[in-house]
Motif scaffolding. Structure first.
Motif, mmCIF file in Angstrom:
data_model
loop_
_atom_site.group_PDB
_atom_site.id
_atom_site.type_symbol
_atom_site.label_atom_id
_atom_site.label_comp_id
_atom_site.label_asym_id
_atom_site.label_seq_id
_atom_site.Cartn_x
_atom_site.Cartn_y
_atom_site.Cartn_z
ATOM 1 N N PRO A 158 7.866 20.535 20.097
ATOM 2 C CA PRO A 158 7.372 19.659 21.054
ATOM 3 C C PRO A 158 7.309 18.102 20.566
ATOM 4 O O PRO A 158 7.206 18.048 19.333
ATOM 5 N N THR A 159 7.435 17.365 21.676
ATOM 6 C CA THR A 159 7.509 15.781 21.267
ATOM 7 C C THR A 159 6.215 15.472 20.604
ATOM 8 O O THR A 159 5.191 15.934 21.049
ATOM 9 N N PRO A 160 6.052 14.738 19.406
ATOM 10 C CA PRO A 160 4.880 14.662 18.619
ATOM 11 C C PRO A 160 3.626 13.953 19.659
ATOM 12 O O PRO A 160 2.568 14.440 19.749
ATOM 13 N N ILE A 161 4.007 12.912 20.402
ATOM 14 C CA ILE A 161 2.989 12.380 21.367
ATOM 15 C C ILE A 161 2.475 13.494 22.296
ATOM 16 O O ILE A 161 1.428 13.223 22.779
ATOM 17 N N ILE A 162 3.541 14.356 22.911
ATOM 18 C CA ILE A 162 2.846 15.417 23.942
ATOM 19 C C ILE A 162 1.984 16.324 23.212
ATOM 20 O O ILE A 162 0.650 16.557 23.915
ATOM 21 N N SER A 163 2.182 16.684 22.064
ATOM 22 C CA SER A 163 1.248 17.476 21.443
ATOM 23 C C SER A 163 0.023 16.966 21.148
ATOM 24 O O SER A 163 -1.056 17.471 21.037
ATOM 25 N N HIS A 164 0.112 15.636 21.045
ATOM 26 C CA HIS A 164 -1.368 14.854 20.579
ATOM 27 C C HIS A 164 -2.102 14.603 21.926
ATOM 28 O O HIS A 164 -3.447 14.852 21.705
ATOM 29 N N LEU A 165 -1.321 14.381 22.917
ATOM 30 C CA LEU A 165 -2.182 14.437 24.364
ATOM 31 C C LEU A 165 -2.636 15.656 24.618
ATOM 32 O O LEU A 165 -3.707 15.665 25.230
ATOM 33 N N ILE A 166 -2.176 16.649 24.436
ATOM 34 C CA ILE A 166 -2.391 18.129 24.685
ATOM 35 C C ILE A 166 -3.795 18.498 23.864
ATOM 36 O O ILE A 166 -4.804 18.772 24.291
ATOM 37 N N ASP A 167 -3.582 18.069 22.560
ATOM 38 C CA ASP A 167 -4.816 18.304 21.608
ATOM 39 C C ASP A 167 -5.870 17.516 21.939
ATOM 40 O O ASP A 167 -7.125 17.993 21.865
ATOM 41 N N GLY A 182 -6.750 16.532 24.963
ATOM 42 C CA GLY A 182 -7.334 16.816 26.343
ATOM 43 C C GLY A 182 -6.835 15.640 27.238
ATOM 44 O O GLY A 182 -7.873 15.538 28.144
ATOM 45 N N SER A 183 -5.915 14.947 26.952
ATOM 46 C CA SER A 183 -5.649 13.738 27.639
ATOM 47 C C SER A 183 -4.711 14.030 28.761
ATOM 48 O O SER A 183 -4.437 12.875 29.486
ATOM 49 N N LEU A 184 -4.409 15.079 29.247
ATOM 50 C CA LEU A 184 -3.452 15.349 30.319
ATOM 51 C C LEU A 184 -4.003 16.070 31.549
ATOM 52 O O LEU A 184 -4.959 16.959 31.192
ATOM 53 N N PRO A 185 -3.780 15.634 32.695
ATOM 54 C CA PRO A 185 -4.140 16.283 33.910
ATOM 55 C C PRO A 185 -3.691 17.861 33.934
ATOM 56 O O PRO A 185 -2.549 18.121 33.432
ATOM 57 N N VAL A 203 8.067 21.863 27.486
ATOM 58 C CA VAL A 203 7.610 22.874 28.605
ATOM 59 C C VAL A 203 6.641 23.782 28.122
ATOM 60 O O VAL A 203 5.626 23.997 28.870
ATOM 61 N N LEU A 204 6.958 24.433 27.094
ATOM 62 C CA LEU A 204 6.304 25.226 26.268
ATOM 63 C C LEU A 204 4.785 24.991 25.799
ATOM 64 O O LEU A 204 3.782 25.585 26.207
ATOM 65 N N ALA A 205 4.768 23.691 25.214
ATOM 66 C CA ALA A 205 3.661 23.253 24.826
ATOM 67 C C ALA A 205 2.603 22.777 25.979
ATOM 68 O O ALA A 205 1.383 22.958 25.894
ATOM 69 N N LEU A 206 3.177 22.550 27.095
ATOM 70 C CA LEU A 206 2.353 21.898 28.189
ATOM 71 C C LEU A 206 1.869 23.183 28.994
ATOM 72 O O LEU A 206 0.705 23.134 29.465
ATOM 73 N N ALA A 207 2.417 24.189 28.719
ATOM 74 C CA ALA A 207 2.172 25.418 29.811
ATOM 75 C C ALA A 207 1.050 26.100 29.232
ATOM 76 O O ALA A 207 0.902 26.532 28.094
ATOM 77 N N CYS A 208 0.099 26.323 29.966
ATOM 78 C CA CYS A 208 -1.316 27.195 29.882
ATOM 79 C C CYS A 208 -1.966 27.360 31.004
ATOM 80 O O CYS A 208 -1.435 27.458 32.362
ATOM 81 N N ARG A 223 1.994 4.995 30.769
ATOM 82 C CA ARG A 223 1.219 6.114 31.550
ATOM 83 C C ARG A 223 1.125 5.424 32.933
ATOM 84 O O ARG A 223 0.816 4.462 33.167
ATOM 85 N N TRP A 224 1.353 6.086 34.062
ATOM 86 C CA TRP A 224 1.454 5.514 35.288
ATOM 87 C C TRP A 224 0.890 6.326 36.281
ATOM 88 O O TRP A 224 0.981 7.800 36.379
#
Length: 226
Positions: free
Chosen positions: A45-54, A56-59, A74-79, A215-216
């Motif tokens: 996964p893209t490191p910045i996405i992993s950071h945002l997931i960890d 709790g910064s994503l909708p 996709v895998l990292a974001l899915a939950c 971020r938009w």
């Protein structure tokens, strides 16, 4: 030549797409995946996405990753709180992703589709879209159409995250050079607000210093005409 008094016709976004994106260009992307010429594919996964997931910064809700490649993001974001659609034009890429990941514990929270983002018919209503350097992969003349489709696909109040790369002085592409201004000039007129544009401190390898994270927030409920 006589002046007819009529203004010249303005080429529509769809017409520009049909002129630029030929069958040959689609075949070129397919060939890259078939031959493994995918240097943009990190294998994780893209490191910045992993950071945002960890953090709790994503909708939560429904998310889209256009040009998802193998689909590690996709895998990292899915939950359980977030269903993710991974979209890619390469049949080889999509088939490989399905084969690799369909038995994972979180497989019911994601899906992969082989579709052309610019012609894909979707009901939209996404809460989150992550553009992992997808913006730089196609001819700059298509960027207004990219923005219009982002507007169409996102819910009011939804968030678009753009990994902006390459920010340099290269000529031609892909990847075609980008800048924060290139995103601003196509997104802001459609009602997007830049909540943050920062250097990506987690950029990998040679991308350091050439990449920003934007971020938009979609603040308008009006769709542009495609």
């Amino acid at each position: 030549m006589e002046n007819s008094g009529e203004a010249p016709a303005i080429e529509s976004s769809r017409e520009i797409y049909l002129r630029l994106m030929t069958e040959d260009s689609t075949a070129e992307w397919e060939k890259k995946w078939e031959e493994g010429e995918t240097k943009w594919d990190l294998g994780v996964p893209t490191p910045i996405i992993s950071h945002l997931i960890d953090t709790g910064s994503l909708p939560n809700g429904k998310a889209l990753v256009p040009g998802c490649g193998t689909g590690y993001d996709v895998l990292a974001l899915a939950c359980p709180d977030r269903y993710v659609v991974g979209l890619d034009i390469s049949k080889t890429s999509v088939e490989r992703s399905i084969k690799m990941f369909s038995t994972l514990p979180n497989a019911k929270y994601f899906s992969f589709l082989c579709e052309d983002f610019f012609t894909w018919e979707s009901d939209g209503d996404f809460d989150l879209i992550f553009d992992y350097t997808f913006f730089c992969a196609f001819e700059p003349a298509l960027r207004p159409l990219w923005a219009q489709l982002m507007d169409k696909l996102l819910k009011p109040g939804g968030e678009l995250i753009t990994l902006m790369y390459p920010i340099d002085d290269r000529i031609g592409g892909p990847a075609y050079k980008v800048s924060a201004y290139e995103y601003q000039k196509v997104l802001i007129p459609l009602g997007f607000e830049a909540t943050s544009i920062e250097d990506n401190e987690l950029a990998v390898g040679s991308r350091k210093g050439k990449e920003k994270i934007g971020r938009w927030k979609k603040t308008s409920t009006l769709h542009s005409i495609l």
